[in-house]
Design an enzyme around this catalytic site. Structure first.
Site, PDB file in Angstrom:
ATOM      1  N   GLU A  41       0.368   2.639   5.936  1.00 21.22           N
ATOM      2  CA  GLU A  41       0.071   1.775   7.015  1.00 21.22           C
ATOM      3  C   GLU A  41       1.348   1.481   7.846  1.00 21.22           C
ATOM      4  O   GLU A  41       2.618   1.530   7.221  1.00 21.22           O
ATOM      5  CB  GLU A  41      -0.288   0.371   6.571  1.00 21.22           C
ATOM      6  CG  GLU A  41      -1.483  -0.233   7.091  1.00 21.22           C
ATOM      7  CD  GLU A  41      -1.933  -1.525   6.559  1.00 21.22           C
ATOM      8  OE1 GLU A  41      -2.676  -1.982   7.075  1.00 21.22           O
ATOM      9  OE2 GLU A  41      -1.433  -1.746   5.382  1.00 21.22           O
ATOM     10  N   ASP A  50      -4.847  -5.375  -3.229  1.00 23.93           N
ATOM     11  CA  ASP A  50      -4.021  -4.051  -2.917  1.00 23.93           C
ATOM     12  C   ASP A  50      -4.772  -2.766  -2.922  1.00 23.93           C
ATOM     13  O   ASP A  50      -4.587  -1.743  -2.162  1.00 23.93           O
ATOM     14  CB  ASP A  50      -2.918  -4.192  -3.688  1.00 23.93           C
ATOM     15  CG  ASP A  50      -1.921  -5.436  -3.330  1.00 23.93           C
ATOM     16  OD1 ASP A  50      -2.026  -6.117  -2.201  1.00 23.93           O
ATOM     17  OD2 ASP A  50      -1.541  -5.743  -4.452  1.00 23.93           O
ATOM     18  N   ASP A  97      -0.773   1.356  -0.301  1.00 24.27           N
ATOM     19  CA  ASP A  97      -0.613   0.030   0.423  1.00 24.27           C
ATOM     20  C   ASP A  97       0.968  -0.455  -0.293  1.00 24.27           C
ATOM     21  O   ASP A  97       0.893  -0.481  -1.327  1.00 24.27           O
ATOM     22  CB  ASP A  97      -1.873  -0.893  -0.022  1.00 24.27           C
ATOM     23  CG  ASP A  97      -1.493  -2.309   0.348  1.00 24.27           C
ATOM     24  OD1 ASP A  97      -1.444  -2.645   1.363  1.00 24.27           O
ATOM     25  OD2 ASP A  97      -1.317  -3.154  -0.455  1.00 24.27           O
TER      26      ASP A  97
END
Ligand SMILES: [Zn+2]
Length: 423
Positions: A290, A372, A206
């Site tokens: 991501e 997170d 992340d």
């Protein structure tokens, strides 16, 4: 001191040569006054050809709505050389001039495909470069001589594991940074290295602002503080430069200081990102991240500084090519996947989660989450699902890859895709 840098240029070599990877070796070069004069002249001609072609292209595009082909720009260059006014273009090697036309053609291709901004004019004060393909340089016993020069260039080769005498570059790039330093980049098609040892481990990453990243293993990597300090220095020099009169001696000196500060920020950032991505690729067989639309977020003024520092785009680029080189699987999860708002234990999805909330408790299973870490775990789970689908020969296929920067926002939800790098 500049740290030598070996980087991959593209994920594959030329079409049909998939077993090659293109590697670039960059080092400092110290031209003699004679060599510097020839190359500086070449820089000037490259700039002129780029700018003149760009102006002509823009005029045609805006008045006639017509695109210009590479062939047309090349024909125009030949005509300029024949004319009286620009006959001096024939005095430098023709290769860098043709290469700049090719680059501009690619830049427009990227622009029309929505991948890049409209190409801009080149400035005298910016970075200068000239690309020489094989016909325009001679490489013998580790000595490099450029076209239109008579002596070999003196450069500092610092890649001790690469035998310079056997180096067979397909292209060399000579460049001069705004701070006055000269560099030489050798582009080499090398055999694809053996895949790295499997680790049996998969990791979700992340990306964030306070921390550059948090992994699904709970590891946090903070943005280094010295980067922020260097960036503050840069801003101070820039303000100082803005106060100097245009064209003055003081302004030139201030400009050099700004360029030097830029270099320091860039080198420190690159060094940090390289160490981080190398460690990640070494640690896992599958790496999922991501797809954050970097460009969209940088437009937000408040976050801009921090995001540029975090250099997500560069992080992703390095991670992708290193995964490819090591035979790791790199998965990019759709950026509208609610990784922060989904509970990684029971799958409950929150209606809303403010950016300032760092911890939350799941109403479904009462698990207390670190924002997170929970996101990283969800990214890993999504990544695993994609690689499973790919392994079982599902729709995505093993060779689907997302090219270039993030796609423009669309209403259609895109499925996550895996990039499997078999060797
Ligand atoms: Zn839950």
């Amino acid at each position: 001191m500049h740290k030598p840098e070996a980087r991959r240029l593209s994920s594959h070599g030329a079409p049909g040569r998939l077993w090659f990877v293109r590697t670039a070796y960059k080092c400092r070069v110290y031209p003699t006054p004679e060599q510097a004069a020839v190359v500086t002249r070449t820089f000037g001609c490259v700039r002129l050809v780029w700018n003149k072609t760009l102006t002509e292209r823009s005029r045609r595009y805006h008045t006639e709505g017509a695109r210009t082909s590479y062939r047309e720009t090349d024909a125009a260059l030949t005509a300029w050389k024949r004319g009286k006014e620009l006959a001096f273009l024939s005095e430098v090697s023709c290769v860098p001039l043709q290469q700049t036309l090719r680059h501009q053609h690619t830049a427009f291709g990227n622009f029309f495909a929505g991948r890049a901004r409209y190409p801009r004019l080149k400035s005298r004060t910016g970075r200068q470069s000239a690309h020489y393909t094989r016909s325009a340089f001679r490489m013998r016993n580790g000595e490099l001589t450029l076209a239109k020069t008579s002596t070999p260039l003196r450069f500092a080769w610092s890649f001790h594991n690469v035998d310079l005498a056997k180096l067979d570059p397909t292209m060399v790039v000579v460049s001069r940074e705004p701070d006055g330093r000269w560099y030489l980049t050798f582009a080499v098609d090398a055999d694809k290295p053996a895949p790295a040892e499997p680790t049996g481990h998969a990791v979700g990453v992340d990306l964030g602002l306070t921390d550059l990243l948090v992994t699904s293993d709970g590891e946090r990597i903070a943005n280094p503080r010295h980067l922020a300090r260097k960036a503050r220095n840069l801003a101070r020099y820039q303000r100082r430069m803005a106060r100097c009169q245009r064209g003055s001696r003081n302004r030139r000196q201030a400009q050099t200081k700004v360029a030097r500060a830029h270099r320091k920020v860039r080198n420190a950032r690159q060094d940090f990102l390289h160490r981080t991505t190398t460690a990640l690729v070494r640690s896992a067989d599958v790496i999922a991240i991501e797809d954050l639309s970097v460009r969209n977020m940088v437009r937000n003024r408040h976050l801009a500084r921090a995001i540029s520092d975090a250099s997500w785009g560069e992080f992703r680029r390095q991670l992708e090519y290193k995964c490819n080189r090591a035979g790791r699987t790199f998965v990019v999860i759709d950026r509208w996947f609610p990784s922060s708002k989904t509970c990684s234990v029971c799958g409950h999805v929150l209606a809303e989660l403010a950016l300032t909330v760092r911890h939350w408790t799941c109403p479904g299973c009462r698990t207390r989450h670190d924002r997170d870490l929970n996101a990283a775990k969800n990214i890993l789970a999504a990544g695993r699902a994609v690689t499973r689908d790919t392994a079982s020969g599902d729709a995505c296929g093993a060779d689907v890859r997302r090219q270039g920067p993030s796609l423009p926002r669309s209403a259609v939800k895109q499925e996550p895709r895996a990039v499997r790098h078999s060797s």
